[in-house]
Design a protein around this motif. Structure first.
Motif, short mmCIF file in Angstrom:
data_model
loop_
_atom_site.label_atom_id
_atom_site.label_comp_id
_atom_site.label_asym_id
_atom_site.label_seq_id
_atom_site.Cartn_x
_atom_site.Cartn_y
_atom_site.Cartn_z
N VAL A 1 0.84 -1.20 0.00
CA VAL A 1 0.00 0.00 0.00
C VAL A 1 0.88 1.26 0.00
CG1 VAL A 1 -1.67 1.34 1.34
CG2 VAL A 1 -1.98 -1.14 1.08
N ALA A 2 1.96 1.22 0.79
CA ALA A 2 2.87 2.37 0.84
C ALA A 2 3.53 2.61 -0.52
CB ALA A 2 3.93 2.14 1.92
N LEU A 3 3.91 1.53 -1.20
CA LEU A 3 4.51 1.67 -2.52
C LEU A 3 3.56 2.37 -3.49
CD1 LEU A 3 6.33 -1.70 -3.37
CD2 LEU A 3 7.34 0.58 -3.37
N VAL A 4 2.30 2.01 -3.41
CA VAL A 4 1.30 2.56 -4.33
C VAL A 4 1.02 4.03 -4.02
CG1 VAL A 4 -1.13 2.44 -5.01
CG2 VAL A 4 0.24 0.35 -4.86
N LEU A 5 0.98 4.39 -2.74
CA LEU A 5 0.52 5.72 -2.34
C LEU A 5 1.64 6.74 -2.19
CD1 LEU A 5 -2.19 4.84 0.34
CD2 LEU A 5 -2.52 5.38 -2.08
N ALA B 1 11.39 1.09 -7.63
CA ALA B 1 10.28 1.18 -6.68
C ALA B 1 8.97 1.50 -7.41
CB ALA B 1 10.57 2.25 -5.62
N TRP B 2 9.04 2.37 -8.43
CA TRP B 2 7.83 2.66 -9.19
C TRP B 2 7.32 1.42 -9.92
CZ3 TRP B 2 7.34 2.50 -14.62
CH2 TRP B 2 6.05 2.82 -15.06
N GLN B 3 8.23 0.63 -10.47
CA GLN B 3 7.84 -0.59 -11.17
C GLN B 3 7.15 -1.57 -10.22
OE1 GLN B 3 11.57 -1.80 -12.83
NE2 GLN B 3 11.50 -0.30 -14.49
N TYR B 4 7.68 -1.69 -9.01
CA TYR B 4 7.03 -2.55 -8.02
C TYR B 4 5.66 -2.00 -7.63
CZ TYR B 4 11.33 -5.24 -7.34
OH TYR B 4 12.41 -6.06 -7.53
N ALA B 5 5.56 -0.67 -7.57
CA ALA B 5 4.27 -0.05 -7.25
C ALA B 5 3.25 -0.34 -8.35
CB ALA B 5 4.44 1.46 -7.06
N LEU B 6 3.68 -0.27 -9.61
CA LEU B 6 2.80 -0.60 -10.73
C LEU B 6 2.28 -2.03 -10.58
CD1 LEU B 6 1.62 -0.39 -13.62
CD2 LEU B 6 3.91 -0.94 -14.48
N LEU B 7 3.18 -2.97 -10.30
CA LEU B 7 2.77 -4.36 -10.17
C LEU B 7 1.86 -4.55 -8.96
CD1 LEU B 7 6.14 -6.14 -11.03
CD2 LEU B 7 4.12 -5.95 -12.47
N ALA B 8 2.18 -3.87 -7.85
CA ALA B 8 1.35 -4.00 -6.65
C ALA B 8 -0.07 -3.51 -6.91
CB ALA B 8 1.98 -3.22 -5.49
#
Length: 394
Positions: free
Chosen positions: A27-31, A39-46
């Motif tokens: 959730v933190a990665l996304v927000l 980190a952005w790529q992981y946020a996209l996948l999350a």
């Protein structure tokens, strides 16, 4: 010595703690603003696979509930933490489900596990369509799996990405478009030489000229062409379709081609001082500075130093009556682009009487089409299919 029941309860609580921590991190990665591109790529996948995070959180909550009669306070904390992650993880899917209902698009839960768009079931025909300043420019031609007896409409796609990426980044979309009754062309281009933002637009117009002259050899109809692109590719597609021909000529000897329709995926259209501010996450991320420097390199200066270049390179500034129909696909949780940009573009198109459709996909990140089975991708296929049927298929 702990009993088997005690060991099982402790194990369940430990696992519940891990699921809660993993979910909170996702959730933190996304927000939050991403510190790096990775980190952005992981946020996209999350974000794209948030339904799986919801399942993990539900499992963690169930483990904590089952760990009786363990530490009541710890159990309550773990149940609550996992329940909050579960609720947060369901928000993107619920929002997209509501959008799909409003648009009349059918969604499939089973398709959600269909994987990524980075592989296809066949290979394209790759060739060089021009050589410009010593650079060989290539394109891929994707034909339907089942040949057609009649010439098919053509979809020319301009990829986004960076200067080290070639055409056909997400080939599963190419084969889908081809099998929906099109000949698909993926065109590469020079990636924004310093101070020459219009160079890739010229390359796209060169590619369109090649299509007009040669696509019949591959079963395509040169009189029915749609131009589409993602991110930077969408920016180029809009400019190639809208900018006056005398301002940005093709980079090779080629006929002038006016596409019959244009589709822009998560694409910036306003580069002037009046542009909406960057999203909060980008303004507080180191990536914001990197992108600003890249933009200045491309434009040959800042917006204050060369305002005329930023105006000329803004698709919104070229909107006028008589443009081909447009489909705008906007990612609602885009790190790089505030949705207000495309809202303003849609309003300008309305004012000019240009046929268009604007689809905003809530809780969807830049490059969401990486996830072939994602709800946003399913909605996009519904919208693109209807748009191309209306404007390319008589």
């Amino acid at each position: 010595m702990p009993t088997a029941g005690t060991v099982a309860r402790r194990t369940a609580l430990a696992l519940a703690g891990l699921t809660a921590l993993a979910g909170i991190a996702a959730v933190a990665l996304v927000l939050m603003p991403p510190p790096t591109w990775e980190a952005w790529q992981y946020a996209l996948l999350a974000l794209e696979f948030s339904l799986f995070a919801a399942l993990v959180a539900a499992f963690g909550a169930a483990l904590a509930l089952a760990a009786r009669p363990g530490n009541t306070r710890l159990r309550a904390v773990l149940v609550s933490a996992n329940a909050l992650v579960l609720a947060a993880a369901l928000v993107p899917s619920a929002a997209l489900w509501s959008t799909a209902r409003d648009l009349g698009a059918d969604l499939s839960l089973s398709d959600h596990t269909a994987g990524l768009s980075t592989v296809a079931d066949r290979e394209p025909t790759t060739l060089t369509y021009a050589t410009v300043d010593g650079t060989a420019l290539e394109l891929d031609v994707w034909e339907p799996a089942e040949p057609s007896a009649e010439p098919l409409p053509v979809v020319v796609n301009v990829h986004g990405g960076a200067d080290d990426l070639s055409q056909s980044l997400l080939p599963r979309w190419d084969t889908w478009l081809a099998d929906e009754g099109h000949v698909v062309v993926e065109a590469d281009y020079r990636f924004f030489p310093e101070g020459e933002w219009s160079a890739p637009v010229s390359d796209v117009r060169c590619a369109l000229g090649w299509v007009r002259d040669h696509i019949a050899e591959y079963g395509g109809d040169p009189e029915r062409i749609a131009l589409t692109g993602q991110s930077a590719g969408g920016f180029l597609a809009l400019l190639a379709a809208w900018a006056p021909a005398e301002d940005i000529p093709p980079s090779c000897p080629a006929p002038e081609v006016d596409p019959d329709a244009v589709i822009a995926w998560y694409t910036a259209s306003i580069g002037t001082v009046d542009a909406p501010p960057s999203p909060w996450r980008l303004r507080h991320s180191p990536l914001g500075g990197e992108l600003a420097a890249t933009n200045e390199h491309m434009m040959g200066g800042t917006v204050d130093e060369v305002p005329e270049e930023y105006t000329a390179s803004s698709p919104v500034e070229h909107v006028r009556p008589g443009l081909p129909p447009a489909l705008l696909l906007t990612a609602g949780h885009d790190l790089f682009l505030d949705p207000e940009d495309n809202r303003r573009l849609a309003a300008r198109l309305s004012g000019a009487g240009v046929a268009h459709r604007h689809v905003e996909l809530p809780w969807t990140e830049h490059m969401y089409d990486l996830n072939w089975g994602g709800f946003a991708s399913q909605i996009t296929r519904h919208e693109i299919g209807a748009f191309l049927t209306e404007h390319l298929h008589p």
